[in-house]
Design a protein around this motif. Structure first.
Motif, PDB file in Angstrom:
ATOM      1  N   THR A   1       2.646  -6.525   2.059  1.00 37.25           N
ATOM      2  CA  THR A   1       1.220  -6.405   1.901  1.00 37.25           C
ATOM      3  C   THR A   1       0.606  -7.047   3.148  1.00 37.25           C
ATOM      4  O   THR A   1       1.184  -7.958   3.508  1.00 37.25           O
ATOM      5  CB  THR A   1       0.800  -7.072   0.597  1.00 37.25           C
ATOM      6  OG1 THR A   1       1.407  -8.467   0.484  1.00 37.25           O
ATOM      7  CG2 THR A   1       1.328  -6.540  -0.751  1.00 37.25           C
TER       8      THR A   1
ATOM      9  N   GLN B   1      -3.803  -0.289   5.508  1.00 40.95           N
ATOM     10  CA  GLN B   1      -3.987  -1.689   5.672  1.00 40.95           C
ATOM     11  C   GLN B   1      -4.118  -2.615   4.713  1.00 40.95           C
ATOM     12  O   GLN B   1      -4.945  -3.476   4.636  1.00 40.95           O
ATOM     13  CB  GLN B   1      -5.518  -1.633   6.553  1.00 40.95           C
ATOM     14  CG  GLN B   1      -5.453  -0.891   7.800  1.00 40.95           C
ATOM     15  CD  GLN B   1      -6.819  -1.181   8.596  1.00 40.95           C
ATOM     16  OE1 GLN B   1      -7.586  -2.092   8.377  1.00 40.95           O
ATOM     17  NE2 GLN B   1      -7.161  -0.331   9.611  1.00 40.95           N
ATOM     18  N   ASP B   2      -3.139  -2.149   3.587  1.00 44.03           N
ATOM     19  CA  ASP B   2      -3.293  -2.778   2.491  1.00 44.03           C
ATOM     20  C   ASP B   2      -1.683  -3.460   2.181  1.00 44.03           C
ATOM     21  O   ASP B   2      -1.082  -4.398   1.898  1.00 44.03           O
ATOM     22  CB  ASP B   2      -4.031  -2.321   1.168  1.00 44.03           C
ATOM     23  CG  ASP B   2      -3.943  -3.336  -0.007  1.00 44.03           C
ATOM     24  OD1 ASP B   2      -4.283  -4.475   0.231  1.00 44.03           O
ATOM     25  OD2 ASP B   2      -3.721  -2.678  -0.980  1.00 44.03           O
ATOM     26  N   ARG B   3      -1.100  -2.155   1.689  1.00 46.75           N
ATOM     27  CA  ARG B   3       0.401  -2.248   1.359  1.00 46.75           C
ATOM     28  C   ARG B   3       1.186  -0.961   1.595  1.00 46.75           C
ATOM     29  O   ARG B   3       0.649   0.062   1.724  1.00 46.75           O
ATOM     30  CB  ARG B   3       0.462  -2.696  -0.289  1.00 46.75           C
ATOM     31  CG  ARG B   3      -0.078  -1.453  -0.689  1.00 46.75           C
ATOM     32  CD  ARG B   3      -0.411  -1.902  -2.431  1.00 46.75           C
ATOM     33  NE  ARG B   3       0.803  -2.139  -3.275  1.00 46.75           N
ATOM     34  CZ  ARG B   3       1.307  -3.271  -3.691  1.00 46.75           C
ATOM     35  NH1 ARG B   3       0.564  -4.309  -3.580  1.00 46.75           N
ATOM     36  NH2 ARG B   3       2.488  -3.464  -4.480  1.00 46.75           N
TER      37      ARG B   3
ATOM     38  N   SER C   1      -4.261 -12.358  10.100  1.00 44.66           N
ATOM     39  CA  SER C   1      -3.835 -11.708   9.211  1.00 44.66           C
ATOM     40  C   SER C   1      -2.529 -12.455   8.452  1.00 44.66           C
ATOM     41  O   SER C   1      -1.819 -13.117   9.256  1.00 44.66           O
ATOM     42  CB  SER C   1      -3.436 -10.176   9.257  1.00 44.66           C
ATOM     43  OG  SER C   1      -2.355 -10.060  10.288  1.00 44.66           O
TER      44      SER C   1
ATOM     45  N   HIS D   1      -3.004  -8.811   4.328  1.00 46.34           N
ATOM     46  CA  HIS D   1      -4.107  -9.903   4.060  1.00 46.34           C
ATOM     47  C   HIS D   1      -5.114 -10.133   5.109  1.00 46.34           C
ATOM     48  O   HIS D   1      -4.514 -10.673   5.980  1.00 46.34           O
ATOM     49  CB  HIS D   1      -3.583 -10.900   3.231  1.00 46.34           C
ATOM     50  CG  HIS D   1      -2.784 -10.624   2.080  1.00 46.34           C
ATOM     51  ND1 HIS D   1      -3.036 -10.179   0.646  1.00 46.34           N
ATOM     52  CD2 HIS D   1      -1.362 -10.523   2.033  1.00 46.34           C
ATOM     53  CE1 HIS D   1      -1.941  -9.893  -0.004  1.00 46.34           C
ATOM     54  NE2 HIS D   1      -0.835  -9.984   0.846  1.00 46.34           N
TER      55      HIS D   1
ATOM     56  N   TRP E   1      -0.842  -3.830  10.406  1.00 48.35           N
ATOM     57  CA  TRP E   1      -0.647  -2.421   9.603  1.00 48.35           C
ATOM     58  C   TRP E   1       0.019  -1.429  10.520  1.00 48.35           C
ATOM     59  O   TRP E   1       0.843  -0.746  10.215  1.00 48.35           O
ATOM     60  CB  TRP E   1      -1.906  -1.987   9.066  1.00 48.35           C
ATOM     61  CG  TRP E   1      -1.816  -0.690   8.709  1.00 48.35           C
ATOM     62  CD1 TRP E   1      -2.195   0.381   9.086  1.00 48.35           C
ATOM     63  CD2 TRP E   1      -0.978  -0.237   7.218  1.00 48.35           C
ATOM     64  NE1 TRP E   1      -1.739   1.599   8.363  1.00 48.35           N
ATOM     65  CE2 TRP E   1      -1.250   1.328   7.182  1.00 48.35           C
ATOM     66  CE3 TRP E   1      -0.561  -0.830   6.166  1.00 48.35           C
ATOM     67  CZ2 TRP E   1      -0.593   2.016   6.254  1.00 48.35           C
ATOM     68  CZ3 TRP E   1      -0.115  -0.017   5.284  1.00 48.35           C
ATOM     69  CH2 TRP E   1      -0.292   1.228   5.235  1.00 48.35           C
TER      70      TRP E   1
END
Length: 147
Positions: A87, A69-71, A96, A89, A19
């Motif tokens: 994204t 930390q997602d998208r 990740s 994950h 991220w």
């Protein structure tokens, strides 16, 4: 006619690292082979300079969604039509998965050829491999500092 691609890569680095690298648009030229430079204009907009086979292009994009930390999602607001989302994950605490989805409007012979032959997909896959190397080096303490 619009084209799209979706590519994923599993990375031996925590989501916090992947991220941090991707959310810093100034890092993009380090792993996106066709991106020459990205200049932030403000906290949501940035200009891109691309070098593509047969053409150099520039455009302005804006972040349309940022969920830490997602998208991260963006779309162009000047220049070529281009939109994307990446994204992040969590597989486990040290691994990740990063998924990249891009929608674009190919212009000219070279861009149409790239879309038709899946060359664009191969380039995205290569770039995700470069991102994987950078993220894994960063997670191991060999990459950019301050992350």
């Amino acid at each position: 006619m619009s084209s799209s691609l979706v590519e994923t890569v599993d990375i031996k680095a925590p989501v916090a690292v992947t991220w941090a690298l991707w959310s810093d648009v100034t890092q993009w030229p380090k792993f996106l082979s066709h991106v020459q430079r990205v200049d932030p204009m403000d906290e949501r907009r940035f200009s891109w300079q691309l070098s593509l086979p047969g053409a150099d292009k520039g455009f302005v994009a804006e972040l349309t969604e940022v969920v830490p930390q997602d998208r991260i999602a963006w779309k162009t607001i000047e220049g070529v039509h281009h939109a994307g989302v990446v994204t992040f994950h969590r597989i486990d605490e040290r691994t990740s998965r990063v998924a990249l989805q891009i929608e674009y409007d190919p212009k000219g012979f070279v861009e149409h050829l790239g879309a038709l032959t899946n060359l664009d997909s191969a380039l995205a896959n290569y770039d995700l491999g470069e991102f994987q190397k950078l993220a894994e080096a960063t997670a191991a303490g060999d990459g950019p500092r301050g992350l």
